[in-house]
Design a protein around this motif. Sequence first.
Motif, PDB file in Angstrom:
ATOM      1  N   ILE A 145      30.913  43.444  53.310  1.00 54.65           N
ATOM      2  CA  ILE A 145      31.149  42.112  53.764  1.00 54.65           C
ATOM      3  C   ILE A 145      32.627  41.607  53.193  1.00 54.65           C
ATOM      4  CG2 ILE A 145      30.153  39.857  54.319  1.00 54.65           C
ATOM      5  CD1 ILE A 145      27.625  40.642  53.230  1.00 54.65           C
ATOM      6  N   ILE A 146      33.516  41.171  54.434  1.00 58.93           N
ATOM      7  CA  ILE A 146      34.694  40.710  54.113  1.00 58.93           C
ATOM      8  C   ILE A 146      34.753  39.237  54.808  1.00 58.93           C
ATOM      9  CG2 ILE A 146      37.148  40.750  54.717  1.00 58.93           C
ATOM     10  CD1 ILE A 146      36.945  43.788  54.442  1.00 58.93           C
ATOM     11  N   ASP A 163      44.178  47.234  53.924  1.00 56.92           N
ATOM     12  CA  ASP A 163      42.968  46.577  53.051  1.00 56.92           C
ATOM     13  C   ASP A 163      41.850  47.857  53.026  1.00 56.92           C
ATOM     14  OD1 ASP A 163      40.115  45.132  52.901  1.00 56.92           O
ATOM     15  OD2 ASP A 163      41.584  43.421  53.147  1.00 56.92           O
ATOM     16  N   VAL A 164      41.581  48.053  51.855  1.00 52.38           N
ATOM     17  CA  VAL A 164      40.691  49.434  51.580  1.00 52.38           C
ATOM     18  C   VAL A 164      39.538  48.738  50.775  1.00 52.38           C
ATOM     19  CG1 VAL A 164      40.679  51.448  49.993  1.00 52.38           C
ATOM     20  CG2 VAL A 164      42.786  50.726  51.252  1.00 52.38           C
ATOM     21  N   PHE A 229      42.365  46.395  47.311  1.00 51.68           N
ATOM     22  CA  PHE A 229      41.438  47.238  47.250  1.00 51.68           C
ATOM     23  C   PHE A 229      40.186  46.515  47.016  1.00 51.68           C
ATOM     24  CE2 PHE A 229      44.617  50.363  47.234  1.00 51.68           C
ATOM     25  CZ  PHE A 229      43.840  51.617  47.158  1.00 51.68           C
ATOM     26  N   ARG A 230      38.888  46.246  47.683  1.00 50.23           N
ATOM     27  CA  ARG A 230      37.842  45.654  47.381  1.00 50.23           C
ATOM     28  C   ARG A 230      36.983  46.783  46.758  1.00 50.23           C
ATOM     29  NH1 ARG A 230      38.242  40.636  51.029  1.00 50.23           N
ATOM     30  NH2 ARG A 230      40.072  41.052  52.554  1.00 50.23           N
ATOM     31  N   VAL A 231      36.564  46.568  45.689  1.00 50.66           N
ATOM     32  CA  VAL A 231      35.768  47.543  44.829  1.00 50.66           C
ATOM     33  C   VAL A 231      34.466  46.994  44.655  1.00 50.66           C
ATOM     34  CG1 VAL A 231      35.643  49.153  42.996  1.00 50.66           C
ATOM     35  CG2 VAL A 231      37.677  48.403  43.993  1.00 50.66           C
ATOM     36  N   SER A 276      38.370  42.266  43.869  1.00 47.37           N
ATOM     37  CA  SER A 276      39.718  42.549  44.770  1.00 47.37           C
ATOM     38  C   SER A 276      40.998  42.782  43.731  1.00 47.37           C
ATOM     39  CB  SER A 276      40.001  41.538  45.839  1.00 47.37           C
ATOM     40  OG  SER A 276      39.207  41.614  46.809  1.00 47.37           O
ATOM     41  N   PHE A 277      41.547  43.854  44.140  1.00 49.93           N
ATOM     42  CA  PHE A 277      42.771  44.176  43.508  1.00 49.93           C
ATOM     43  C   PHE A 277      43.863  44.444  44.437  1.00 49.93           C
ATOM     44  CE2 PHE A 277      39.383  46.208  40.998  1.00 49.93           C
ATOM     45  CZ  PHE A 277      39.521  45.721  39.824  1.00 49.93           C
TER      46      PHE A 277
END
Length: 595
Positions: A145-146, A163-164, A229-231, A276-277
């Motif tokens: 979910i973004i 955006d990953v 990067f959303r991890v 998020s990085f």
Amino acid sequence: MLLRSLDNRFCFCFSLLLWWIPVGLGDDPFVFYDWTVSYITAAPLGIKQQVIGIQGQFPGPILNVTTNWNVVVNVRNNLDEPFLITWNGIQQRKNSWQDGVLGTNCPIPPGWNWTYQFQVKDQIGSFFYFPSLGFHRAAGGYGGIIINNREVIPVPFGIPDGDVTLFISDWYIQDHKKLRGDVVSKTSLGVPDGVLINGLGPYQFNKDLVSDGISYQIINVEPGKTYRFRVHNVGISTSLNFRIQNHNLVLVETEGSYTMQQNYSNMDIHVGQSYSFLVTMDQTAISDYYIVASPRFTNTSAWAKAIGVAILHYSNSQGPASGPLPDPPDEYDTDFSMTQARSIRWNLSAGAARPNPQGSFRYGQISVTDVYVILNRPPELVDGKWLNTLNGISYIAPSTPLMLALQFKVPGIFKLDFPNRMMNRPAKVDTSVINGTFKGFLEIIFQNNSTSVHSYHLDGYSFFVVGMDYGVWTEDSRSTYNKWDGVARCTTQVFPGAWTAILVSLDNAGMWNLRTQNLDSWYRGQELYLSVVNPEEDKDEVPLPDDVIYCGTLSFLQKDQAQRVYFSEASSLDKAIHITMLLFLLALSIFSGAC
């Protein structure tokens, strides 16, 4: 007279048209999704197995929306058992009917569909959804979910070039039905068969540990550009250390809060947490680079094979990745992860979903109204089953959801008597709920007396992580609290033999799930609910949905399953334009007919 009549009719039609335009274009937009949940075949570790897909995808599709948008997701359950999706971190303001856990929703029976309808009110950031029943998360069914900022709210960093989303998770080849049986018959599931990245197995960094023919994730990037990067750790019970070879991770957000921007060479991400990085592609690309997710808080050689490895591929890369993986933190340095967790701070000057800075909510100046010290212990044998407890109580879900029992005043479903301290009595199974004070300020201390890391999550809220330390929490521990810039998030870790303290403002009425994110302990009963009732009538509180599913003592109210409605995934703007054009043509037709 005829001309005046025609003018009046045209004016009426034109005013009708203008009245409809704001409904389509001016209000918060709607987005519509139609998802089928089904078993599909995959081989993430090289062996074919049954996983749970959404729209035939594993992991499922990413729900990409903007603050305050309305989300409508029609879910068709094509599994062979009941199913629910919960939206991890979405606060469901005044609308716990959509939370997707057993305390708020009856399960969707096989062959049925149910429509989730909620607004992502006053939130931004990186979250994920997952199935909340039957150990299903161990088989997949999760996705990202973004929630993007509105254009009028500035983001506290430059717009990334890409955006990953990455899902990291421990993984077992065994069927989830077998796993859930094992959970209550023994105290541990043992070492996982591997660690996945985006549902794929590891790159063959070591032929002795990784078999031939396993598919792995490749992230393609351009030199010199910066990516977000959303991890997400969507696994069962394993804390994972995330790192990208030779690249810095600039932490900018966690679970809806902008953080102070700090550089990390690696980050411990515990079960259920999201980060998020910003990562800048500033290397020479002599070869590809490793992206690694490896287990933490394990010290046996059996875990060596449980490492997730993906590939970061520059467009000008000169060859494949090779050589040893980047080093993890020292496994015996127990202070490393604690120190790292304490270093994550709230960005007080940044606006998040609203223009006012995050730090304008001065949580450290609010008086606490209620205190709960919640103790977790290792699994305990209760009536022949291994169960986990909180303050000596293993939660059992009644057949009637708590929210429905509250709505219809059904007696005897639950008790508002969860103890605020560990009681001197044997462990028991019960449906015990915290009686929260609406608009109160709650202090919760999680005391972890087990030997593994636990993550705790609260639906409906963000809470402030104000303190953590090894040992036993005491009243004097409050002197160490961070009452200024402790990060606000929805999932926090509690280290073994340690405590973590949180503060939460109870301004969201509803029935909210407080649980361990560790799936094995959750399934064994390590959860409870927090009831927050507004004593005054609130016309903005979302009522019982028209399509609610009834079960338990209210099963007699259930009607036959309505015919399924399929939603187009066209944008809200497209739909609004179509409506406007139809109304314009209607008005023109009426005017022409009158002529």
